[in-house]
Scaffold this motif. Structure first.
Motif, PDB file in Angstrom:
ATOM      1  N   GLN A   1      -3.467   5.853  -8.750  1.00 10.73           N
ATOM      2  CA  GLN A   1      -4.782   5.242  -8.910  1.00 10.73           C
ATOM      3  C   GLN A   1      -5.282   5.361 -10.346  1.00 10.73           C
ATOM      4  O   GLN A   1      -5.762   4.388 -10.922  1.00 10.73           O
ATOM      5  CB  GLN A   1      -5.770   5.854  -7.929  1.00 10.73           C
TER       6      GLN A   1
ATOM      7  N   GLN B   1      -6.533  -0.416  -0.081  1.00 11.86           N
ATOM      8  CA  GLN B   1      -6.260   0.741  -0.930  1.00 11.86           C
ATOM      9  C   GLN B   1      -4.803   1.158  -0.799  1.00 11.86           C
ATOM     10  O   GLN B   1      -4.135   0.814   0.167  1.00 11.86           O
ATOM     11  CB  GLN B   1      -7.156   1.915  -0.565  1.00 11.86           C
TER      12      GLN B   1
ATOM     13  N   ASP C   1      -0.306   9.901 -10.900  1.00 12.49           N
ATOM     14  CA  ASP C   1      -1.540   9.522 -10.220  1.00 12.49           C
ATOM     15  C   ASP C   1      -1.600   7.999 -10.219  1.00 12.49           C
ATOM     16  O   ASP C   1      -2.004   7.381 -11.207  1.00 12.49           O
ATOM     17  CB  ASP C   1      -2.747  10.128 -10.934  1.00 12.49           C
TER      18      ASP C   1
ATOM     19  N   VAL D   1      -0.339   8.425  -2.390  1.00  9.64           N
ATOM     20  CA  VAL D   1      -1.025   8.869  -3.611  1.00  9.64           C
ATOM     21  C   VAL D   1      -0.893  10.384  -3.757  1.00  9.64           C
ATOM     22  O   VAL D   1      -0.508  10.899  -4.818  1.00  9.64           O
ATOM     23  CB  VAL D   1      -2.516   8.452  -3.592  1.00  9.64           C
TER      24      VAL D   1
ATOM     25  N   GLN E   1       4.289   0.313  -3.701  1.00 11.93           N
ATOM     26  CA  GLN E   1       3.502   1.029  -4.708  1.00 11.93           C
ATOM     27  C   GLN E   1       4.295   2.228  -5.243  1.00 11.93           C
ATOM     28  O   GLN E   1       4.280   2.500  -6.447  1.00 11.93           O
ATOM     29  CB  GLN E   1       2.179   1.512  -4.112  1.00 11.93           C
TER      30      GLN E   1
ATOM     31  N   SER F   1       0.808  -1.222   0.000  1.00  7.58           N
ATOM     32  CA  SER F   1       0.000   0.000   0.000  1.00  7.58           C
ATOM     33  C   SER F   1       0.840   1.269   0.000  1.00  7.58           C
ATOM     34  O   SER F   1       0.310   2.342  -0.238  1.00  7.58           O
ATOM     35  CB  SER F   1      -0.933   0.025   1.220  1.00  7.58           C
TER      36      SER F   1
ATOM     37  N   SER G   1      -2.976  -0.917  -8.163  1.00 11.06           N
ATOM     38  CA  SER G   1      -3.875  -1.394  -7.113  1.00 11.06           C
ATOM     39  C   SER G   1      -3.102  -2.348  -6.217  1.00 11.06           C
ATOM     40  O   SER G   1      -2.019  -2.812  -6.562  1.00 11.06           O
ATOM     41  CB  SER G   1      -5.076  -2.114  -7.724  1.00 11.06           C
TER      42      SER G   1
END
Length: 136
Positions: free
Chosen positions: A62, A44, A60, A50, A18, A14, A67
């Protein structure tokens, strides 16, 4: 020559893993393909990750389709990079593996988050250079 496939692994997939996937795609896509996964994923991507990745790099995560994923969602990879979670990752076949030993910035200040993000950026660029010099 085909590009190496690198998996960035962290407990919850997460935050650090990521960030590494996103920076790998932005900074090293010409040398390796970036993937991330976790052993006990959250539902998430960390909202601070993020927000700061969008602010600093215009990425960005997302909107680009990143995911949270488990290890079984990964393709066969050439290299495994663990983030320093202290987790014994299940066996993931790879030609090589390394641990970056990064602190988890979750719940920390933006300054601490940015330190980790900038260290991941340095590590991605070093990995890119290493693979360009001597593909494994």
């Amino acid at each position: 020559m085909t590009k190496s496939k690198i998996a960035f692994i962290c407990t919850h997939n997460s935050c650090r893993s990521q960030i590494a996937e996103a920076l790998g795609k932005k900074l090293a896509d010409d040398v390796f393909e970036s993937y991330s996964a976790g052993t006990a994923i959250k539902n998430q991507i960390n909202p601070d990750a993020v927000r700061l990745m969008k602010k600093i790099y215009g990425i960005d995560m997302q909107a680009s389709g990143q995911s949270n994923k488990t290890l079984d969602a990964l393709p066969a990879v050439d290299g495994v990079v663990t983030m320093g979670c202290g987790v014994k990752c299940p066996y993931l076949p790879a030609k090589w593996r390394v641990d970056w030993g990064l602190n988890d910035p979750t719940g920390q200040t933006d300054d601490e988050f940015i330190k980790v993000i900038k260290q991941i950026e340095k590590n991605i660029l070093a990995l890119k250079n290493q693979l360009k010099q001597s593909p494994r």
